[in-house]
Every structure is written in C-alpha cells, then in structure tokens.
Design a protein around this motif. Structure first.
Motif, short mmCIF file in Angstrom:
data_model
loop_
_atom_site.label_atom_id
_atom_site.label_comp_id
_atom_site.label_asym_id
_atom_site.label_seq_id
_atom_site.Cartn_x
_atom_site.Cartn_y
_atom_site.Cartn_z
N PHE A 158 0.84 -1.23 0.09
CA PHE A 158 -0.04 0.15 0.07
C PHE A 158 0.68 1.36 0.10
O PHE A 158 0.36 2.26 -0.36
N ASP B 59 -12.27 -11.34 -0.55
CA ASP B 59 -12.86 -10.15 -0.15
C ASP B 59 -13.27 -10.27 1.13
O ASP B 59 -13.07 -9.27 2.02
N GLN C 178 -11.96 -7.95 4.31
CA GLN C 178 -12.94 -7.05 5.01
C GLN C 178 -12.66 -7.33 6.70
O GLN C 178 -12.47 -6.56 7.30
N SER D 136 -9.65 -5.37 7.36
CA SER D 136 -9.68 -4.22 7.37
C SER D 136 -10.27 -3.72 8.57
O SER D 136 -10.27 -2.58 9.43
N ASN E 279 -8.51 0.65 5.58
CA ASN E 279 -9.07 -0.10 4.46
C ASN E 279 -7.98 -0.68 3.57
O ASN E 279 -7.50 -0.11 2.92
N LEU F 74 -9.33 -3.06 1.36
CA LEU F 74 -10.18 -3.81 0.32
C LEU F 74 -9.76 -3.78 -1.19
O LEU F 74 -9.97 -4.73 -2.01
N ASP F 75 -8.94 -2.79 -1.57
CA ASP F 75 -8.58 -2.52 -2.76
C ASP F 75 -7.07 -3.35 -3.02
O ASP F 75 -6.34 -2.72 -3.80
N GLN G 253 -6.14 -6.02 -4.75
CA GLN G 253 -5.67 -6.55 -5.93
C GLN G 253 -5.45 -5.54 -6.92
O GLN G 253 -4.50 -5.57 -7.64
N LYS G 254 -6.06 -4.25 -6.50
CA LYS G 254 -5.63 -2.90 -7.73
C LYS G 254 -4.41 -2.64 -7.22
O LYS G 254 -3.54 -2.31 -7.92
N ARG G 255 -3.90 -2.61 -5.86
CA ARG G 255 -2.62 -2.23 -5.48
C ARG G 255 -1.55 -3.28 -5.95
O ARG G 255 -0.43 -2.88 -6.36
N SER H 125 -1.56 -4.74 -8.70
CA SER H 125 -1.40 -4.61 -9.93
C SER H 125 -0.37 -3.59 -10.47
O SER H 125 0.12 -3.56 -11.40
N LYS H 126 -0.30 -2.54 -9.36
CA LYS H 126 0.74 -1.64 -9.73
C LYS H 126 1.94 -1.54 -9.13
O LYS H 126 2.79 -0.80 -9.24
#
Length: 245
Positions: free
Chosen positions: A75, A96, A100, A103, A109, A111-112, A114-116, A118-119
């Motif tokens: 993160f 998920d 949760q 978190s 938080n 919860l994102d 997977q998006k993190r 990927s970057k």
C-alpha cells in the motif's frame, strides 16, 4: 524500539508485538526486510533510516504473505518488492471476506488490495535468491513451516538470520495454516548451524535460545494441545494482528 546490530543492521521491534522491520545498510543503499501492516508506519521507518544512513531505500524483501509483514509495502507502493513466487501467489489469493476482516480488525481499508498489487514493482524468485553488495551477502531461502511461503534471510559474514514468523519472541505464533512437523524440522536444522543472532518476526532479537524456545512451543502444541500450550506460555502476548489461533 531500535536495535543496531554489527553497525549496519537496524531492527525496528515493538513492545506491542507488531511485526519487526529490519534495515540492512549496504555499500550504496539500504534494503528493508518486511514492512509492517500500515504504509504510514513504513514511511516513517524509511524516513528515519534514510536520515540516519544518508542512503536511499528502494527495495524491500518479504518473509511471507501475512498482512502485518507485507501490506505496508504494497500500500506504500514506492519500493521494489522482492519476494518468492509462493508469496506472490498467496497475496493474489486473498478473498474479499478476509480483506474485510483484516480491515475491520486493523481499522484501515485494505479492500483494494488487488488493484494495489497490479501496480507494484515485483521482483520474484522461486526457492532461493542471493544478494551481494561489497562485503555483505544476503541469502533468501523459502522453507515453509509457519506458512507455505515462509522465507528466511541469512546475512553473511555476520551469520545473522532474519526469520520472519518461523521464530517469534515472547508472542504467540499463528498456527492455523502451519505445517507443524515441517516447522519443527526446519528449526532443528537451523539449530545446528553457526548462527550468531536471530531477528524474529515479532519481538526482541536474541541468540539461538530463540530456536529452543520456539521448538518447545511447537512441540507443546503438537503433543499436548492448545490448552496446555496456553498454560505453559502464560506470559506470551498476542501480536498486533492475529486472524487465526
């Protein structure tokens, strides 16, 4: 607490038994091993390390996928993350529902994830990896035991081990997904080696006595069960985040 070992290893360990973060000063940079749970906490550690050493921190190595050792780096998002293939797979496998729960328990938080992920800039190895710089050699070995992906880091020529949660000090181990027999075998083998210092996943660094204590803990659990374990280790605390015990 900050403990300096051999004038080049900075160990950040915490009296609330949060996960340890280790900084190793090399010739032209400082690398980190494990990242804590929170990115803001990791940033403070990085700022302190760079201020103290006058060298950049650009890389972090992970011992295993558990959030209190990996989520801070993911993160934070500004470091090259070096990890085993097994650890990367486990990170992408978080559900998920589990995110949760993490978190909720940590009041942050996640919860994102997977998006993190990927970057992130990942550098992935399979079972072993060696890093060399000037007079320092760092060997990464994926062993399993505590988790399927648990990795230790050996620092030469000082003969220091950064164990991740294969060894912890004064704190209960998370046992839910462990291979206890393999974990015991790993510790028995490490106990035979010439090791000067152990930096555990949680708690104060120490001597090879930490191997003996961790073996006693695991054998008590294996042979006599959780109730006996809790009775025998009454002074032990719980780590900052313990999802399963």
């Amino acid at each position: 607490m900050l403990e300096v070992i051999e004038n080049k290893i900075l160990v950040f360990w915490f009296e609330n038994f949060a996960s340890n973060v280790t900084a190793i000063e090399l010739s032209d940079e400082v690398i980190l091993i494990d990242s804590s749970l929170y990115p803001e906490k990791l940033k403070k550690i990085i700022d302190l390390v760079q201020l103290r050493t006058k060298k950049p921190v650009k890389k972090i190595f992970l011992t295993h996928y558990h959030p209190d050792h990996s989520f801070g780096a993911i993160f934070y998002g500004e470091l090259e993350i070096i990890l085993s293939e097994k650890t990367l797979i486990k990170l992408f496998d978080y559900s998920d529902k589990t995110l949760q729960k993490i978190s909720d328990e940590s009041d942050y938080n996640f919860l994102d994830l997977q998006k993190r992920l990927s970057k992130c800039n990942f550098n992935v190895f399979r079972n072993e990896n060696i890093i060399t710089s000037s007079k320092t050699i760092i060997s990464a070995i994926s062993l399993g035991g505590h988790t399927e992906d648990s990795t230790i880091y050996k620092i030469y020529p000082e003969n220091i081990i950064i164990s991740g949660d294969i060894v912890v000090s004064g704190v209960h181990s998370e046992l839910n997904e462990a291979n206890i027999d393999n974990w015991i075998k790993i510790l028995e083998e490490l106990s035979k080696q010439d090791i000067k210092k152990i930096i555990p996943g949680h708690g104060k660094p120490g001597s090879t006595e930490l191997f003996k204590t961790q073996l006693n803990y695991l054998k008590t659990f294996k042979n006599e069960g959780k109730e006996k374990l809790l009775g025998s280790f009454k002074t032990y605390k719980y780590p900052e985040l313990l999802l399963n015990f």
